[in-house]
Write a protein that holds these residues in place. Structure first.
Motif, PDB file in Angstrom:
ATOM      1  N   ALA A 223       0.838  -1.189   0.000  1.00  0.00           N
ATOM      2  CA  ALA A 223       0.000   0.000   0.000  1.00  0.00           C
ATOM      3  C   ALA A 223       0.877   1.244   0.000  1.00  0.00           C
ATOM      4  O   ALA A 223       1.823   1.344   0.790  1.00  0.00           O
ATOM      5  N   SER A 226      -3.231   5.931  -0.940  1.00  0.00           N
ATOM      6  CA  SER A 226      -4.534   5.328  -1.222  1.00  0.00           C
ATOM      7  C   SER A 226      -4.451   4.225  -2.267  1.00  0.00           C
ATOM      8  O   SER A 226      -5.473   3.632  -2.611  1.00  0.00           O
ATOM      9  N   VAL A 228      -3.180   0.501  -3.765  1.00  0.00           N
ATOM     10  CA  VAL A 228      -2.777  -0.830  -3.309  1.00  0.00           C
ATOM     11  C   VAL A 228      -2.362  -1.661  -4.516  1.00  0.00           C
ATOM     12  O   VAL A 228      -2.954  -1.571  -5.588  1.00  0.00           O
ATOM     13  N   ALA A 259      -9.172  -3.451   0.814  1.00  0.00           N
ATOM     14  CA  ALA A 259      -8.544  -2.160   0.527  1.00  0.00           C
ATOM     15  C   ALA A 259      -8.990  -1.102   1.525  1.00  0.00           C
ATOM     16  O   ALA A 259      -8.178  -0.292   1.999  1.00  0.00           O
ATOM     17  N   VAL A 262      -7.280  -1.800   4.874  1.00  0.00           N
ATOM     18  CA  VAL A 262      -5.860  -1.446   4.796  1.00  0.00           C
ATOM     19  C   VAL A 262      -5.692   0.058   4.958  1.00  0.00           C
ATOM     20  O   VAL A 262      -4.776   0.532   5.642  1.00  0.00           O
ATOM     21  N   SER A 263      -6.578   0.839   4.354  1.00  0.00           N
ATOM     22  CA  SER A 263      -6.516   2.290   4.476  1.00  0.00           C
ATOM     23  C   SER A 263      -6.707   2.726   5.926  1.00  0.00           C
ATOM     24  O   SER A 263      -5.993   3.606   6.426  1.00  0.00           O
TER      25      SER A 263
END
Length: 347
Positions: A223, A226, A228, A259, A262-263
């Motif tokens: 990542a 923003s 990935v 995603a 992960v953010s």
């Protein structure tokens, strides 16, 4: 509001860091000035670092035999893989330890406190994000699935945990501590353990035991802000890092829910970059294993490596006038930087 400088990018890494070279070539193509420094060694080879602090004012300079850098002009700092602070050679053990400690707290503190600079990642955020218990807790809070995990120095608790998981349990170290046997460096890989193998020696230090995931394959997700980028990893080994020559990699799509989580994870640790490892089951469930906030990524297939390199370069070039993204890379508008190119050789 503080305005970020638009001067050079400061890259903190060793001289032979080929991963850094990927990004430096991209920055050179865009004529972004770059200063490469390995503070753990270069300050013993003629470089000098100075910082001054007064009410309402902070200044600093980095001097080498050939140039001088005003630290207030540094636009961004990439904390890649600088050498450890070990003190200058030629000193006695005690003096060298003292010098190394003063360098860590002095040099490290100066380079981590540059006014207005954008860090990828900030070294203090890197350190906070390296603790595996914090990683697991943050992954859970971010909405990621986590294998059942026990961290303990009680061997009876560990045996009971292993006995409860019929699918097996693995052991992994909490930190990649350097170790050697008869002078030969050793690596502790993830390995499966059975209840009878767990002895009272566990009491020496905390151990991490984790339910073995019935996986179809592994995923390395990188990542950058923003964006990935992920690759599927097929390996005959439980720990694919053990024999990378036997693994196969291919780009893979990232589920939208992963995603998003992960953010959230990156935001929690205030990270710009993270290298996430997942185990994916035959049913398609993604299980978070760990996140290296400064993981390697240039070993991936060339298209993925190239995309990651451009994403990092874009982060380092901020904040600047934007130019359109390259076709097909899925990126948003990229910043443009005019100006002279500085040497990217180590200082």
């Amino acid at each position: 509001m503080t305005t970020r400088p638009v001067g050079p990018v400061l890259v903190l890494t060793g001289l032979h860091d080929v991963t850094a070279d990927v990004v430096l070539r991209i920055l050179a193509e865009h004529r972004v000035p770059v200063v490469r420094l390995d503070p753990g060694t270069d300050l013993h080879k003629g470089a000098a670092l100075t910082a001054t602090y007064r009410t309402g004012d902070q200044r600093g300079t980095l001097r080498t035999p050939t140039r001088e850098l005003d630290l207030t002009e540094v636009r961004s700092v990439w904390t890649r893989r600088p050498s450890p602070y070990q003190g200058p050679p030629g000193l006695g053990d005690q003096e060298r330890r003292f010098a190394a400690s003063q360098s860590l707290w002095g040099v490290g503190g100066i380079l981590a406190s540059l006014p207005g600079a954008h860090y990828v990642n900030h070294p203090w955020n890197n350190r906070a994000a390296e603790h595996k218990p914090a990683q697991l807790a943050t992954a859970q809070r971010s909405g990621l699935s986590v294998p059942s995990t026990l961290i303990t120095n009680d061997h009876e608790q560990a045996r009971e945990f292993a006995a409860q998981h019929s699918g097996g349990v693995v052991y992994k170290p909490l930190w990649n501590t350097p170790c050697a046997i008869d002078g030969t460096p050793q690596q502790v890989w993830v390995r499966e353990v059975r209840p009878h193998e767990i002895t009272p020696a566990v009491a020496v230090c905390p151990h991490l035991f984790q339910a073995k995931v019935e996986k179809a394959f592994d995923v390395r997700l990188t990542a950058v802000g923003s964006r990935v980028f992920a690759v599927r990893i097929d390996s005959p080994d439980l720990d694919w890092r053990r024999r990378q020559s036997r693994m196969e990699c291919a780009p893979i799509a990232v589920p939208a829910g992963i995603a998003r989580s992960v953010s959230v994870y990156l935001d929690t640790f205030r990270l710009v970059f993270g290298a996430f490892d997942f185990a994916v089951t035959p049913a398609g469930d993604w299980y978070f294993l760990e996140c290296n906030p400064n993981g390697q990524w240039a070993w991936q297939p060339d298209p993925v490596t190239d995309s990651i390199g451009h994403a990092i370069a874009d982060e380092l070039r901020r904040p600047l006038e934007c130019e359109p993204a390259r076709a097909g890379d899925g990126a948003q508008a990229r910043p443009r930087q005019p100006g002279p190119l500085w040497s990217t050789t180590s200082m």
